[in-house]
Design a protein around this motif. Structure first.
Motif, PDB file in Angstrom:
ATOM      1  N   SER A 130       0.819  -1.224   0.000  1.00 23.63           N
ATOM      2  CA  SER A 130       0.000   0.000   0.000  1.00 23.63           C
ATOM      3  C   SER A 130       0.848   1.267   0.000  1.00 23.63           C
ATOM      4  O   SER A 130       0.320   2.350  -0.205  1.00 23.63           O
ATOM      5  CB  SER A 130      -0.936   0.022   1.206  1.00 23.63           C
ATOM      6  OG  SER A 130      -0.186  -0.012   2.418  1.00 23.63           O
ATOM      7  N   GLU A 131       2.149   1.117   0.247  1.00 28.94           N
ATOM      8  CA  GLU A 131       3.050   2.280   0.183  1.00 28.94           C
ATOM      9  C   GLU A 131       4.290   1.868  -0.598  1.00 28.94           C
ATOM     10  O   GLU A 131       5.084   1.039  -0.134  1.00 28.94           O
ATOM     11  CB  GLU A 131       3.479   2.709   1.579  1.00 28.94           C
ATOM     12  CG  GLU A 131       2.376   3.287   2.419  1.00 28.94           C
ATOM     13  CD  GLU A 131       2.839   3.515   3.848  1.00 28.94           C
ATOM     14  OE1 GLU A 131       2.865   2.541   4.618  1.00 28.94           O
ATOM     15  OE2 GLU A 131       3.204   4.650   4.170  1.00 28.94           O
ATOM     16  N   LEU A 132       4.445   2.435  -1.780  1.00 31.54           N
ATOM     17  CA  LEU A 132       5.589   2.102  -2.624  1.00 31.54           C
ATOM     18  C   LEU A 132       6.239   3.389  -3.095  1.00 31.54           C
ATOM     19  O   LEU A 132       5.534   4.328  -3.477  1.00 31.54           O
ATOM     20  CB  LEU A 132       5.113   1.297  -3.841  1.00 31.54           C
ATOM     21  CG  LEU A 132       4.360   0.015  -3.568  1.00 31.54           C
ATOM     22  CD1 LEU A 132       3.754  -0.553  -4.860  1.00 31.54           C
ATOM     23  CD2 LEU A 132       5.271  -1.033  -2.928  1.00 31.54           C
ATOM     24  N   GLU A 147       9.960  -1.753  -1.747  1.00 35.10           N
ATOM     25  CA  GLU A 147       8.716  -2.499  -1.561  1.00 35.10           C
ATOM     26  C   GLU A 147       8.161  -2.304  -0.168  1.00 35.10           C
ATOM     27  O   GLU A 147       7.008  -2.468   0.089  1.00 35.10           O
ATOM     28  CB  GLU A 147       8.993  -3.992  -1.804  1.00 35.10           C
ATOM     29  CG  GLU A 147       8.188  -4.534  -2.970  1.00 35.10           C
ATOM     30  CD  GLU A 147       8.494  -3.710  -4.244  1.00 35.10           C
ATOM     31  OE1 GLU A 147       7.524  -3.232  -4.857  1.00 35.10           O
ATOM     32  OE2 GLU A 147       9.686  -3.517  -4.590  1.00 35.10           O
ATOM     33  N   LYS A 148       9.075  -1.927   0.824  1.00 34.83           N
ATOM     34  CA  LYS A 148       8.601  -1.904   2.235  1.00 34.83           C
ATOM     35  C   LYS A 148       7.340  -1.056   2.324  1.00 34.83           C
ATOM     36  O   LYS A 148       7.340   0.005   1.818  1.00 34.83           O
ATOM     37  CB  LYS A 148       9.742  -1.350   3.134  1.00 34.83           C
ATOM     38  CG  LYS A 148       9.505  -1.654   4.611  1.00 34.83           C
ATOM     39  CD  LYS A 148      10.261  -0.761   5.540  1.00 34.83           C
ATOM     40  CE  LYS A 148       9.543   0.549   5.853  1.00 34.83           C
ATOM     41  NZ  LYS A 148       8.169   0.370   6.247  1.00 34.83           N
TER      42      LYS A 148
ATOM     43  N   PRO B  77       8.105   6.689  11.511  1.00 37.55           N
ATOM     44  CA  PRO B  77       9.167   6.201  10.633  1.00 37.55           C
ATOM     45  C   PRO B  77       8.658   6.141   9.198  1.00 37.55           C
ATOM     46  O   PRO B  77       7.551   5.623   8.969  1.00 37.55           O
ATOM     47  CB  PRO B  77       9.435   4.785  11.157  1.00 37.55           C
ATOM     48  CG  PRO B  77       8.778   4.690  12.491  1.00 37.55           C
ATOM     49  CD  PRO B  77       7.658   5.682  12.492  1.00 37.55           C
ATOM     50  N   TYR B  78       9.455   6.664   8.250  1.00 39.34           N
ATOM     51  CA  TYR B  78       8.957   6.653   6.866  1.00 39.34           C
ATOM     52  C   TYR B  78      10.110   6.490   5.883  1.00 39.34           C
ATOM     53  O   TYR B  78      10.662   7.458   5.369  1.00 39.34           O
ATOM     54  CB  TYR B  78       8.142   7.931   6.557  1.00 39.34           C
ATOM     55  CG  TYR B  78       7.034   7.641   5.578  1.00 39.34           C
ATOM     56  CD1 TYR B  78       7.109   8.041   4.258  1.00 39.34           C
ATOM     57  CD2 TYR B  78       5.942   6.899   5.982  1.00 39.34           C
ATOM     58  CE1 TYR B  78       6.104   7.722   3.350  1.00 39.34           C
ATOM     59  CE2 TYR B  78       4.931   6.571   5.086  1.00 39.34           C
ATOM     60  CZ  TYR B  78       5.011   6.984   3.780  1.00 39.34           C
ATOM     61  OH  TYR B  78       4.019   6.667   2.896  1.00 39.34           O
ATOM     62  N   ALA B  79      10.471   5.257   5.664  1.00 36.11           N
ATOM     63  CA  ALA B  79      11.656   4.929   4.858  1.00 36.11           C
ATOM     64  C   ALA B  79      11.517   5.445   3.420  1.00 36.11           C
ATOM     65  O   ALA B  79      12.509   5.704   2.745  1.00 36.11           O
ATOM     66  CB  ALA B  79      11.853   3.416   4.831  1.00 36.11           C
ATOM     67  N   HIS B  80      10.310   5.645   2.950  1.00 37.86           N
ATOM     68  CA  HIS B  80      10.098   6.031   1.539  1.00 37.86           C
ATOM     69  C   HIS B  80      10.642   7.412   1.217  1.00 37.86           C
ATOM     70  O   HIS B  80      10.711   7.801   0.071  1.00 37.86           O
ATOM     71  CB  HIS B  80       8.600   5.981   1.212  1.00 37.86           C
ATOM     72  CG  HIS B  80       7.999   4.629   1.447  1.00 37.86           C
ATOM     73  ND1 HIS B  80       8.292   3.543   0.655  1.00 37.86           N
ATOM     74  CD2 HIS B  80       7.184   4.187   2.420  1.00 37.86           C
ATOM     75  CE1 HIS B  80       7.633   2.502   1.120  1.00 37.86           C
ATOM     76  NE2 HIS B  80       6.965   2.852   2.188  1.00 37.86           N
ATOM     77  N   LEU B  81      11.038   8.184   2.233  1.00 37.14           N
ATOM     78  CA  LEU B  81      11.558   9.533   1.973  1.00 37.14           C
ATOM     79  C   LEU B  81      13.007   9.502   1.500  1.00 37.14           C
ATOM     80  O   LEU B  81      13.562  10.529   1.137  1.00 37.14           O
ATOM     81  CB  LEU B  81      11.455  10.384   3.250  1.00 37.14           C
ATOM     82  CG  LEU B  81      10.041  10.715   3.720  1.00 37.14           C
ATOM     83  CD1 LEU B  81      10.086  11.492   5.022  1.00 37.14           C
ATOM     84  CD2 LEU B  81       9.281  11.496   2.654  1.00 37.14           C
TER      85      LEU B  81
END
Ligand SMILES: [Mg+2]
Ligand SMILES: [Mg+2]
Lengths: 148, 148
Positions: A130-132, A147-148, B77-81
């Motif tokens: 749901s978050e890519l 992918e996380k 926590p937001y690794a996508h950044l």
């Protein structure tokens, strides 16, 4: 180009105030349910390869949308995803082109206005896909997938 | 470290599934209203300067919180950044330290669990300072601020 794709129960926005690069539009608010929200930052490097970047971005977006069986897509300008932005003019052109071509292949598309401060509400579904995040380049082989 | 600071009417989350780097916790859901949501990606370069990075991050967060007159902070926590992440172990330590020190100086802090897939809902207020991105470095003079 940087993308953050969020499989959303809903996304709604309301334009609140213009920045000096605000797009002329009367679509100042919108809402979509059961959608893929595509937060998008158009970058400097995209400027000289607009055609390929748009194509590669659409390939990624459509692949994710198909995988999630989602037909509603929100194209949401989000400069905060990058510290190396394209000019406002090029960013707007690319975002408009993405909307146009997604519609051409049958998606319902809501595009939030460029260059406006916007309030928004979003509900992320929270399943593993749901978050890519995606980094779109001209040569998508060495792309950076998360992918996380 | 990358921060995305969102002045929120509310932020609520629910942990849905563990990733292989999931933090042990029984705080699997939470909600805060009238808060500054601090989406945080701890990066590789932060590993050898944890003390300074935490201090510089807190300086930025507290400056924004004071400016917005907000006393509630969500550390999310937001690794996508970022595409250059620190190890999970270091990221967790830094996030826990940020929570601890924000509490010590009087903020109400909700920290979302590290390494879990999470559903979340957020409402961004949309005024000109409601979305700010920051790149935290050891030497904050050449930091990359985005006011838009
Ligand atoms: Mg914005
Ligand atoms: Mg996540």
């Amino acid at each position: 180009m940087k993308l953050l794709l969020i499989h959303s129960d809903y996304l709604e926005f309301k334009a609140t105030e213009k920045t000096k690069i605000a797009e002329d539009t009367d679509r100042l608010e919108g809402k979509m349910e059961e959608c893929l929200t595509v937060f998008t930052a158009v970058e400097k490097g995209d400027e000289k390869n607009q055609e390929i970047i748009v194509k590669n971005a659409l390939d990624e977006i459509i692949k994710v949308a198909k995988n999630l069986k989602v037909n509603n897509i929100v194209v949401y300008p989000y400069a905060h995803l990058s510290s190396d932005l394209a000019s406002p003019k090029v960013a707007k052109e690319i975002l408009i082109e993405m909307e146009k071509r997604l519609k051409e292949v049958g998606y319902n598309v809501l595009r939030a206005p460029f260059g406006w401060y916007k309030s928004f509400k979003i509900s992320c579904k929270g399943h593993p896909l749901s978050e890519l995040s995606r980094k779109i380049t001209c040569d998508m082989k060495e792309r950076d997938e998360k992918e996380k």
